[in-house]
Motif scaffolding. Structure first.
Motif, mmCIF file in Angstrom:
data_model
loop_
_atom_site.group_PDB
_atom_site.id
_atom_site.type_symbol
_atom_site.label_atom_id
_atom_site.label_comp_id
_atom_site.label_asym_id
_atom_site.label_seq_id
_atom_site.Cartn_x
_atom_site.Cartn_y
_atom_site.Cartn_z
ATOM 1 N N CYS A 345 0.825 -1.215 0.000
ATOM 2 C CA CYS A 345 0.000 0.000 0.000
ATOM 3 C C CYS A 345 0.852 1.255 0.000
ATOM 4 N N THR A 346 2.114 1.142 0.417
ATOM 5 C CA THR A 346 3.039 2.248 0.214
ATOM 6 C C THR A 346 3.343 2.405 -1.270
ATOM 7 N N SER A 347 3.431 1.288 -1.990
ATOM 8 C CA SER A 347 3.583 1.349 -3.450
ATOM 9 C C SER A 347 2.351 1.987 -4.096
ATOM 10 N N PHE A 348 1.162 1.662 -3.560
ATOM 11 C CA PHE A 348 -0.046 2.336 -4.035
ATOM 12 C C PHE A 348 0.064 3.844 -3.825
ATOM 13 N N TYR A 349 0.501 4.248 -2.647
ATOM 14 C CA TYR A 349 0.563 5.675 -2.336
ATOM 15 C C TYR A 349 1.645 6.402 -3.124
ATOM 16 N N GLU A 350 2.715 5.717 -3.524
ATOM 17 C CA GLU A 350 3.766 6.412 -4.260
ATOM 18 C C GLU A 350 3.215 7.057 -5.530
ATOM 19 N N ASP A 351 2.344 6.344 -6.232
ATOM 20 C CA ASP A 351 1.742 6.900 -7.449
ATOM 21 C C ASP A 351 0.581 7.835 -7.134
ATOM 22 N N TYR A 352 -0.169 7.506 -6.098
ATOM 23 C CA TYR A 352 -1.301 8.363 -5.708
ATOM 24 C C TYR A 352 -0.791 9.722 -5.238
ATOM 25 N N ILE A 353 0.326 9.735 -4.544
ATOM 26 C CA ILE A 353 0.935 10.989 -4.104
ATOM 27 C C ILE A 353 1.390 11.811 -5.308
ATOM 28 N N LEU A 354 2.028 11.174 -6.276
ATOM 29 C CA LEU A 354 2.480 11.914 -7.462
ATOM 30 C C LEU A 354 1.303 12.437 -8.260
ATOM 31 N N ARG A 355 0.196 11.694 -8.292
ATOM 32 C CA ARG A 355 -1.001 12.210 -8.959
ATOM 33 C C ARG A 355 -1.501 13.466 -8.236
ATOM 34 N N ARG A 356 -1.604 13.402 -6.935
ATOM 35 C CA ARG A 356 -2.138 14.511 -6.161
ATOM 36 C C ARG A 356 -1.191 15.712 -6.158
ATOM 37 N N ALA A 357 0.109 15.450 -6.330
ATOM 38 C CA ALA A 357 1.081 16.537 -6.390
ATOM 39 C C ALA A 357 1.181 17.141 -7.781
ATOM 40 N N ALA A 429 -16.504 4.353 -2.189
ATOM 41 C CA ALA A 429 -17.874 3.958 -2.537
ATOM 42 C C ALA A 429 -18.710 3.728 -1.280
ATOM 43 N N GLY A 430 -18.118 3.077 -0.280
ATOM 44 C CA GLY A 430 -18.875 2.764 0.931
ATOM 45 C C GLY A 430 -19.281 3.989 1.722
ATOM 46 N N SER A 431 -18.491 5.056 1.613
ATOM 47 C CA SER A 431 -18.781 6.290 2.362
ATOM 48 C C SER A 431 -19.424 7.367 1.493
ATOM 49 N N ASN A 432 -19.824 6.988 0.265
ATOM 50 C CA ASN A 432 -20.408 7.955 -0.677
ATOM 51 C C ASN A 432 -19.485 9.141 -0.910
ATOM 52 N N GLY A 433 -18.191 8.834 -1.002
ATOM 53 C CA GLY A 433 -17.218 9.859 -1.318
ATOM 54 C C GLY A 433 -16.790 10.717 -0.147
ATOM 55 N N GLN A 434 -17.263 10.412 1.044
ATOM 56 C CA GLN A 434 -16.912 11.234 2.202
ATOM 57 C C GLN A 434 -15.537 10.870 2.770
ATOM 58 N N ARG A 435 -15.074 9.646 2.520
ATOM 59 C CA ARG A 435 -13.793 9.209 3.058
ATOM 60 C C ARG A 435 -13.039 8.414 2.008
ATOM 61 N N LEU A 610 -17.705 10.749 -7.625
ATOM 62 C CA LEU A 610 -16.732 9.865 -6.992
ATOM 63 C C LEU A 610 -15.424 9.831 -7.775
ATOM 64 N N TYR A 611 -15.513 9.858 -9.088
ATOM 65 C CA TYR A 611 -14.312 9.872 -9.939
ATOM 66 C C TYR A 611 -13.468 11.104 -9.629
ATOM 67 N N ALA A 612 -14.119 12.250 -9.536
ATOM 68 C CA ALA A 612 -13.403 13.491 -9.271
ATOM 69 C C ALA A 612 -12.731 13.466 -7.897
ATOM 70 N N ARG A 613 -13.418 12.900 -6.912
ATOM 71 C CA ARG A 613 -12.833 12.826 -5.573
ATOM 72 C C ARG A 613 -11.704 11.809 -5.512
ATOM 73 N N TRP A 614 -11.852 10.729 -6.281
ATOM 74 C CA TRP A 614 -10.800 9.712 -6.338
ATOM 75 C C TRP A 614 -9.509 10.288 -6.909
ATOM 76 N N LEU A 615 -9.625 10.988 -8.026
ATOM 77 C CA LEU A 615 -8.434 11.454 -8.742
ATOM 78 C C LEU A 615 -8.097 12.920 -8.483
ATOM 79 N N TYR A 616 -8.795 13.541 -7.526
ATOM 80 C CA TYR A 616 -8.490 14.925 -7.144
ATOM 81 C C TYR A 616 -8.483 15.851 -8.368
#
Length: 618
Positions: A345-357, A429-435, A610-616
């Motif tokens: 999950c750190t490998s997951f975050y490495e790309d998610y962080i670069l997307r958000r940055a 999905a479970g939190s309707n985009g809240q978390r 949800l797509y917009a919240r997922w990919l910032y």
């Protein structure tokens, strides 16, 4: 990845540092000077002939007889770790130790090696001095190295310990080679003493690598925390741009949990001809990368991905951790089923962080996610070993692959990265985009690291994930994590308006299923895919393929069989251990997939949100 304490700090400073401890070990909260109240260990590290690849260590134990039971037992046992945290393999560091001697007041005392990593010194004295040499000629983030250019210390491979003294203050005095001017480490410097550093305990010492030489350094501030970058190796880079991009990555990573636990942070970066990787530490990391890491956009993003991965470990694994990963047993394996979380999950975050940055576009990030899925789905071992099993077996399989590993195992890095994506989507999905996954990281950080000051069990992690998601996650944990069964990916992607589609070109070309090494006019089989034509019909690793249908192969087997049809039988002549054998091999369909994420037709507003919240994207 935490600020270390000075050896002579009083109660207030010690209390401060216990708030940032990665383990639940007790510390001395006496108002007295810790050095006066407890034994001390001082290491003097020198390298008088670095070209020989030897570090020399003097280890001084003061006022130690009572704590080590030396007066009762008549001896002191000194040990060398067999592994280093973050790299899950027994490395047998003691194999590089030689010339171990012990003295009391300058006079030799008897010593003998009683186990592979343990030396017994016969003494009842309070003050003991040990000396030994360590051969260090393996430059990786998990080992130590010294040559005429620089020295690098992985503390677990250099500094011995005594079990009874691990929680006591430790000091390191570095004596650099005569022409070296710089020592870089996250250890706390001792005021007024050059190249002298303190750690409140052995765990912090082990967690603080040391770079010694003439490395260039620069600094930047991120999240109000000063950061130092030490650069070894001749390499061209734009310091201002690099510092700015480090800052972007680090501040985005810190936004996940929302709190930075360090008072300072150190990057040690080795630029080497080949290889790469990193190892996380409590308030530092060591990175290895190519000398051309900054030469192209692709290379540079690859390097920033490594930065993001190791930096995010500052939270995930160093503080947010399974209960098995601290306090550490330095003599034995430390087993957990959750390396898929800590590493994957750190490998997951490495790309998610670069997307958000802003380093990856949304489209580029979707391509990365699909490629991660391709990686695991195209490995036969994904149907044999679960992510949980991969984590547990890291000690015997993860770092020791052989020619059959791809058929029987899956990496907890690659599978865990995919699982991180799916868990993030399940929470969204479970939190309707809240978390999202960030909320789970924050909960684990606050509840277990800060409040309970410990790691969590497998079941506690599952309960936390379901609490944050607002629903049960049976499919995720029962199927995706704990079995090797196929994953229904589209149940995770449909809520964000996407579907995973296999776009591999349909072809009538047959599939052999053997990887070959072409060299010196020969084609030698290096691996055989389970279930393939080569596997079923008996082509073996190590076979030299001489001819196909009486045509000489040379070093170009794959070109020769290109265009052959599914069901076609080839007559393959091989040299196996000096004996010629002809094998009939019937080509099978190509099993490889090539997934792509595509938008669903007629997406709902909820899916778009949800797509917009997922990919910032908003």
């Amino acid at each position: 990845m935490k600020k270390n304490a000075r050896l002579l700090y009083l109660l207030t400073v010690w209390t401060f540092f216990t708030a940032f401890r990665s383990t639940a070990n007790p510390v001395n909260h006496s108002d007295e000077n810790p050095l006066a109240a407890s034994p001390s260990i001082v290491y003097v590290l020198s390298m008088p002939q670095p070209q020989t690849h030897y570090f020399e260590v003097e280890m001084q134990l003061k006022n130690s007889a009572a704590a080590t039971n030396a007066k009762k037992n008549g001896y002191v046992d000194i040990k060398m770790p067999v592994w280093t945290p973050g790299s899950y393999l027994i490395r047998e560091y003691a194999k590089n130790v030689e010339a171990f001697t012990a003295t009391v007041n300058g006079q030799p005392v008897p010593s003998e090696k009683i186990r592979k990593n343990t030396w017994r010194v016969t003494t009842t004295d309070d003050n003991l001095t040990l000396r030994y040499r360590v051969y260090a000629n393996e430059l990786t983030v998990r080992t130590s190295f010294v040559d005429s250019d620089h020295g690098y210390v992985t503390p677990a491979s250099i500094f011995m310990y005594h079990d009874a003294l691990k929680n006591q203050p430790h000091r390191v005095v570095v004596q650099p080679y005569k022409s070296w001017k710089t020592v870089t480490t996250a250890l706390e410097p001792v005021a007024g003493a050059a190249n002298t550093f303190d750690a409140p305990d052995y765990d912090l010492l082990v967690d603080s690598p040391i770079e010694i030489g003439n490395q260039r350094t620069f600094g930047f501030t991120a999240s109000n925390v000063p950061h130092t970058v030490a650069m070894f190796g001749d390499v061209d880079y734009d310091e201002q741009q690099l510092a700015a991009d480090y800052k972007r990555v680090c501040e985005t990573a810190a936004s996940v949990v929302g709190e930075h636990p360090c008072k300072q942070y150190t990057f040690i970066v080795h630029h080497i001809p080949q290889g790469g990787g990193g190892l996380e530490h409590l308030n530092s990391t060591t990175l290895e990368t190519y000398r051309n890491a900054y030469s192209t956009q692709s290379n540079y993003k690859g390097f920033l991905t490594l930065v993001a991965h190791e930096y995010f470990h500052l939270w995930n694994v160093k503080r947010i951790r399974p209960v098995a990963l601290g306090p550490f047993d330095y003599e034995n394996e430390n087993y957990t089923h959750m390396l898929w979380l800590s590493e994957g999950c750190t490998s997951f975050y490495e790309d998610y962080i670069l997307r958000r940055a802003g380093f990856h576009t949304p489209e580029a990030y979707l391509s990365i996610v699909a490629n991660d899925i391709n990686t695991i789905e195209n490995q036969p071992g994904n149907r044999v070993q679960s992510a949980a099993e991969s984590s547990w077996d890291a000690w015997i399989k993860g770092y020791r692959p052989n020619e059959n590993s791809s058929n029987t195992t899956i990496s907890y890095y690659s599978k865990g990265s995919v699982l991180g994506t799916l868990l993030n989507l399940a929470i969204l999905a479970g939190s309707n985009g809240q978390r999202n996954m960030d909320d789970l990281m924050r909960y684990l950080y606050n509840e277990y690291y800060k409040k309970q000051k410990r790691g969590f069990t497998d079941e506690e992690f599952r309960r936390a994930a379901e609490q944050v998601a607002g629903r049960k996650l049976d499919d995720f944990f029962t199927t995706a994590v704990n079995t090797a069964d196929p994953i229904n990916y589209n149940t995770y992607f449909e809520p964000v308006g996407l579907r995973l589609v296999n776009v591999a070109a349909r072809s009538q070309d047959g599939f052999l299923g053997a990887a070959v090494s072409p060299a010196n006019g020969k084609s030698t089989v290096t691996s055989v895919r389970r279930g393939s034509a080569a596997y079923t019909d008996g082509l073996n690793v190590g076979d030299e393929v001489i001819s196909v249908d009486s045509v000489r192969v040379g070093d170009d087997l794959l070109r020769l069989i290109s265009g052959r049809r599914v069901g076609e039988t080839l007559k393959v002549l091989v040299n196996r251990a000096g004996i010629l054998r002809e094998l009939p091999i019937t080509l099978t369909p190509n099993p490889l997939v090539s997934y792509r994420l595509e938008p669903l037709a007629n997406q709902t507003e909820a899916q778009k949100t949800l797509y917009a919240r997922w990919l910032y994207t908003k």
